[in-house]
Design an enzyme around this catalytic site. Structure first.
Site, PDB file in Angstrom:
ATOM      1  CB  SER A 380      -0.909   0.024   1.237  1.00  0.00           C
ATOM      2  OG  SER A 380      -0.267   0.651   2.332  1.00  0.00           O
ATOM      3  CG  ASP A 381       1.449   5.690  -1.798  1.00  0.00           C
ATOM      4  OD1 ASP A 381       2.394   5.976  -1.044  1.00  0.00           O
ATOM      5  OD2 ASP A 381       1.292   6.224  -2.909  1.00  0.00           O
ATOM      6  CB  THR A 382       2.797   6.580   3.033  1.00  0.00           C
ATOM      7  OG1 THR A 382       4.029   5.960   2.668  1.00  0.00           O
ATOM      8  CG2 THR A 382       2.869   7.036   4.482  1.00  0.00           C
ATOM      9  N   GLY A 383      -0.362   5.478   4.166  1.00  0.00           N
ATOM     10  CA  GLY A 383      -1.489   6.094   4.849  1.00  0.00           C
ATOM     11  C   GLY A 383      -2.904   5.870   4.361  1.00  0.00           C
ATOM     12  N   PRO A 384      -3.207   4.902   3.480  1.00  0.00           N
ATOM     13  CG  PRO A 384      -3.305   2.949   2.196  1.00  0.00           C
ATOM     14  CD  PRO A 384      -2.339   3.899   2.830  1.00  0.00           C
TER      15      PRO A 384
END
Length: 673
Positions: A380-384
């Site tokens: 995942s990208d940072t913070g979803p």
């Protein structure tokens, strides 16, 4: 018949034992681990039980080792393994707003970094999140083994810190090593914000990603990646949060600087060479594992706004070119990219669920896994989960984890505390069998990289490797190849010898648009004149003016959600000043493109000589304008003829396919004949 089969079996067993006896000793690196002697070979006793376990036996196939290790891991250890968070060195204050600058050293930062505000929406978080854990606590209590290094420091410090980190991991119950990732560290970039690029570092300096694409030199691109992999692995960086396979089809998108341009075929070729250069044809002990991003393509954002922010949460496909944006990811998969990162965006498309791509089962499972056959890690990208839960805002945190895991995410970036992910499993929302699937993929990467045998580096070798002169020679050629000659009316270029040149760089780092900063102008008079021209300190003295414009919208994370204007005057360039120069003397206008800027405010028939740069050096530019290097670069994207054209383009359609759109087209570029 039985005796015949028994003989074959005994023969095979004898052969296997003989093979094991003759197996070449693996290169082992260790600090506290005891060494087991088995059959004349050395093995590390990582779990301290005094016997050789399968996962410790480097002779065995990785799948057998993985299965054994998973059987020994607790649920808590597995969950910690599925978190990748920022890690900080002693003195490193990454993400710590207002912190005093400190000297970074190779020790650990033992402070938890708590974040009460969503740094992107600027609104309070429902519950403060831990974005970085104190290092020892993260390893021993949270069982974290995946980290993102943000610090910009020297090679020795990074190498020594990496060894300290791996020694701490080795001393843990199962001795599982860490893997450390980073954003790009080898490019000249205007927006070097945390999470995008580390910017100028101790590593060899190369053109920005757009400049790499402008070179049109795939062989040199592969060499770049091979060189960078040597530098990265020498300091213990074994995973890249890069590169962007996104396409620059929406000229206003605020992340174009990190792309390889608007053309899917060129981007595919670039991504292939990058992956093969960093990883090799398959992951091995010298590889840096790539995380190709941002699936299924972050370029076609509504209004160019970025989905880090709630005002930019949507991607759309008004030109029906969704498949065009997937094409570079297919190239990455074929090249063997270790991981793929979905973007935050939710698709505005009636045929897709309107949730962020990390939650989107049709995108990850149906398209990426089943149709495209990707078997690697979904990161995942940072913070979803905590900060950008687009389309699932009403779900609780544990429900978001459940949905993302159901969609296919293997590892979550952003937070450092695994408690709520653990709760998701313990309350039965997700099975441990599903967790095992992700842990298997994550362990496979580590085993293939050889980290279980030797995660340690030699700091002396790191110092000699990072940024060495031979590497930089290659990069210096790339700088020159990345520059594009767009217009040369009257054949002002190459400059004749003995010309008097007033060389000005215009770059306003802060302040409001329009050149109101205290001193955005730098007059460049090189200390060492290698070009047989005379540099003068004023335009009045000059035969020719060379002005290098570095427009900037202020950086991605300064976004306020206002409509994006690509005009120079809206991007910190005082066009009155530039027009004064252009109209005073024959002028060479150089524009550094991080977006496809609209230059019509200065292009009124007077700007007869124009070049494009994409992150390069002053020496490289002077070599081009004096003819020491014949320009060969080609535009990686089209530039809009006006702001109106930029606003009317279809966000998913490249500029070269748009009618009445381009001032300079993709592929444009002149040379000296």
């Amino acid at each position: 018949m039985k005796s015949k089969y028994l003989s074959i079996i005994l023969l095979w067993v004898g052969f296997s034992e003989a093979f094991a006896q003759k197996a070449k000793q693996a290169d082992l690196g260790y600090r506290s681990a005891k060494i087991l002697k088995v059959g004349g070979l050395d093995f590390k006793d990582l779990n301290k039980n005094g016997k050789l376990d399968k996962y410790e036996d480097w002779r065995l196939p990785n799948e057998e080792r993985i299965k054994d290790l998973i059987s020994q891991m607790t649920l808590e250890e597995k969950i910690g393994f599925m978190i990748i968070s920022t890690t900080r060195l002693a003195g490193d204050n990454s993400f710590q707003a207002g912190a005093a600058r400190a000297e970074i050293s190779s020790g650990f930062n033992e402070e938890d970094l708590m974040q009460p505000i969503n740094m992107f929406t600027r609104k309070p978080l429902p519950v403060p999140m831990m974005s970085a854990a104190g290092t020892t606590k993260g390893i021993t209590n949270f069982h974290l083994r995946h980290f993102i290094l943000r610090a910009n420091t020297n090679a020795r410090t990074m190498a020594e810190w990496s060894n300290n980190l791996q020694a701490l991991c080795e001393n843990s119950r199962l001795g599982i090593p860490a893997i450390v990732a980073s954003n790009p560290r080898n490019h000249i970039t205007v927006d070097a914000a945390i999470g995008l690029s580390v910017g100028t570092t101790a590593f060899s300096r190369w053109p920005g990603e757009l400049g790499m694409a402008a070179m049109r030199d795939l062989k040199l691109t592969r060499e770049f990646a091979e060189i960078a992999a040597k530098e990265w692995s020498s300091v213990g960086l074994r995973k890249g949060y890069m590169y962007m396979a996104d396409l620059a089809t929406e000229p206003r998108w605020q992340r174009i600087e990190g792309t390889f341009g608007e053309d899917a075929d060129l981007a595919s070729n670039m991504i292939r060479e990058i992956v093969l250069g960093f990883q090799g044809t398959k992951l091995n002990k010298n590889s840096v594992a790539m995380t190709t991003k941002h699936f299924p393509g972050g370029g076609p954002q509504v209004g160019g706004q970025d989905s880090h922010f709630d005002w930019g949460k949507y991607a759309h496909y008004p030109g029906g070119m969704f498949d065009y944006h997937v094409k570079p990811f297919i190239a990455a998969i074929k090249a063997g990219t270790s991981a793929i990162m979905p973007y935050y965006s939710a698709p505005k498309d009636k045929n897709m669920e309107e949730v962020g791509f990390s939650y989107n089962k049709a995108i990850i499972q149906d398209l990426l896994r089943k149709k495209l056959g990707f078997k690697g890690i979904i990161n995942s990208d940072t913070g979803p989960i905590d900060m950008m839960p687009w389309g699932v805002e009403k779900l609780t945190i544990v429900q978001r984890y459940q949905k993302a895991l159901d969609a296919g995410v293997d590892i979550f970036s952003g937070g450092a505390d695994p408690a709520l992910l653990l709760e998701t499993v313990k309350t039965g929302l997700v099975s441990e069998a599903r967790i095992n699937e992700s842990v298997t993929r994550l362990l496979r990467e580590k085993f293939e990289l050889g980290l279980f045998e030797n995660p340690f580096v030699d700091a002396e070798i790191a110092v000699k490797t990072v940024g060495n002169a031979e590497f930089q020679k290659k990069a210096d050629v790339a700088f020159r190849k990345s520059i594009v000659l767009l217009r040369n009316e009257g054949q002002l270029l190459p400059l004749k010898q003995k010309k008097k040149v007033y060389f000005e760089t215009y770059y306003e780092r802060g302040g409001p648009p329009g050149g109101q900063a205290p001193n955005p102008v730098s007059v460049n008079i090189p200390k060492e004149n290698k070009w047989n021209i005379e540099f003068v300190s004023s335009k009045e003295e000059a035969d020719v003016i060379l002005v290098w414009l570095i427009p900037t919208g202020g950086g991605l994370f300064s976004s306020q959600g206002k409509p994006i204007d690509l005009s120079l005057s809206k991007n910190k360039i005082n066009v009155s000043h530039i027009n004064e120069l252009v109209n005073a003397k024959p002028t060479i206008v150089v524009v550094n493109y991080t977006n496809p800027w609209v230059i019509d405010e200065i292009d009124k028939g007077s700007a007869k000589t124009i070049l494009a740069t994409f992150g390069t050096t002053q020496d490289a530019l002077l070599d081009i304008v004096t003819g020491k290097f014949n320009p060969t670069g080609k535009m990686p994207f089209s530039t809009p003829v006006s702001q109106k054209a930029a606003e009317e383009n279809k966000s998913d359609v490249p500029g070269f396919m748009e009618a009445n759109y381009a001032l300079f087209k993709f592929g444009d570029g002149l040379n000296y004949k």
